[in-house]
Design a protein around this motif. Sequence first.
Motif, short mmCIF file in Angstrom:
data_model
loop_
_atom_site.label_atom_id
_atom_site.label_comp_id
_atom_site.label_asym_id
_atom_site.label_seq_id
_atom_site.Cartn_x
_atom_site.Cartn_y
_atom_site.Cartn_z
N LEU A 26 0.78 -1.53 0.31
CA LEU A 26 0.49 0.41 0.28
C LEU A 26 0.51 1.46 0.15
CD1 LEU A 26 -2.57 -1.23 2.52
CD2 LEU A 26 -2.69 -0.83 -0.19
N TYR B 40 2.28 1.22 -4.78
CA TYR B 40 0.44 1.43 -4.86
C TYR B 40 0.25 3.04 -5.95
CZ TYR B 40 -3.80 -0.15 -3.97
OH TYR B 40 -5.08 -0.32 -3.56
N LEU C 147 -0.66 2.70 -9.83
CA LEU C 147 -2.08 1.76 -10.06
C LEU C 147 -3.64 2.86 -10.52
CD1 LEU C 147 -1.95 -1.05 -7.21
CD2 LEU C 147 -1.09 -1.11 -9.69
N LYS D 71 -7.08 2.87 -7.15
CA LYS D 71 -6.54 2.08 -5.35
C LYS D 71 -8.10 1.89 -4.80
CE LYS D 71 -2.78 5.21 -6.41
NZ LYS D 71 -3.14 5.27 -7.89
N ASP D 72 -8.94 1.66 -4.76
CA ASP D 72 -10.41 1.06 -3.98
C ASP D 72 -9.25 -0.29 -3.26
OD1 ASP D 72 -11.34 2.66 -3.90
OD2 ASP D 72 -13.06 1.41 -5.57
N LEU E 116 -4.24 3.41 3.80
CA LEU E 116 -4.91 3.75 2.50
C LEU E 116 -5.11 5.17 2.93
CD1 LEU E 116 -5.12 3.10 0.53
CD2 LEU E 116 -7.50 2.54 0.12
N ALA F 276 -3.96 6.87 0.16
CA ALA F 276 -4.85 7.59 -1.15
C ALA F 276 -6.59 7.25 -0.25
CB ALA F 276 -4.85 6.00 -2.18
N ALA G 234 -9.66 6.30 -1.85
CA ALA G 234 -9.93 4.81 -1.87
C ALA G 234 -10.62 4.90 -0.76
CB ALA G 234 -8.91 4.28 -1.88
N GLY H 23 -7.44 -1.64 -6.75
CA GLY H 23 -5.87 -1.75 -6.16
C GLY H 23 -4.95 -2.79 -5.49
N GLY I 265 -2.25 -4.54 -10.12
CA GLY I 265 -3.10 -4.74 -9.07
C GLY I 265 -3.09 -5.82 -8.16
#
Length: 246
Positions: free
Chosen positions: A71, A75, A78, A81-82, A101, A105, A108, A176, A203
């Motif tokens: 992560l 990451y 990508l 990114k969920d 996260l 991100a 996400a 991701g 991913g």
Amino acid sequence: MNPIPLPEIGTPRTVARGRSAHDGYQRGWGLMHAGVADLVAHHPLYQAGVEASAHWSVMVEAKRMNLFLILTSFYAGLGGKDVIEFGSYRGGNALFMARVLWDVAPDAKVYACDTYAGMPETDSARDLHGAGDFGDSSYDALVERRDALGLTNLVVVKGLFQDTFPALARERPTFGLAHIDCDIYSGVKYAQEAVWPRMARGGYVVYDDADTPSCIGATEAVEELVMKRKLHSEQVWPHWVFRAGL
């Protein structure tokens, strides 16, 4: 967020059958032999994630560290990114990933999918676990913990995967990371087939239990994935890790 400094690896940055051996060595070899585990353990964001998960996670620490590295260090490039987790039990690892996260991100989401009532029917010819195992989980308690932490990026999804994932897929998320943490053949088989088309290019599809002696059914499902898609694994320790679309 300052990323973890990863070891220099002489392996070229090439991709063969969906695998970057270079990246796999940086994480797996780095954690086992090059001091990366100590760096992760002392990283403020890792510690924040562990605190968010409280005592709710039963994950082996090396595996949690590996997810943290994916992560935070692999990451950014990508296209989606969920994160989706198939099999969340009490939700400790979902809380951990949502907290990480949040910094990595923030737009996400983490989808935590589980019955929250124990395992469904299993196949005794493949699976050691039986219906009702891991039944000491609670959807309501996880939602309460999520809300107390303010982790609005965590979506708790209750029900059988085959009943809940089609509705998620209609929202057209691009994952991701897919963390497949269910112990039985049917769950792993459904999860990997359903999520593969929704993965971002490159991913990460990560298995928690396929290398566990009580989960030969999960192992069988991953073997079928390898044979069908002719993949090389990017890691076999601390997880089995595969890349989608490479």
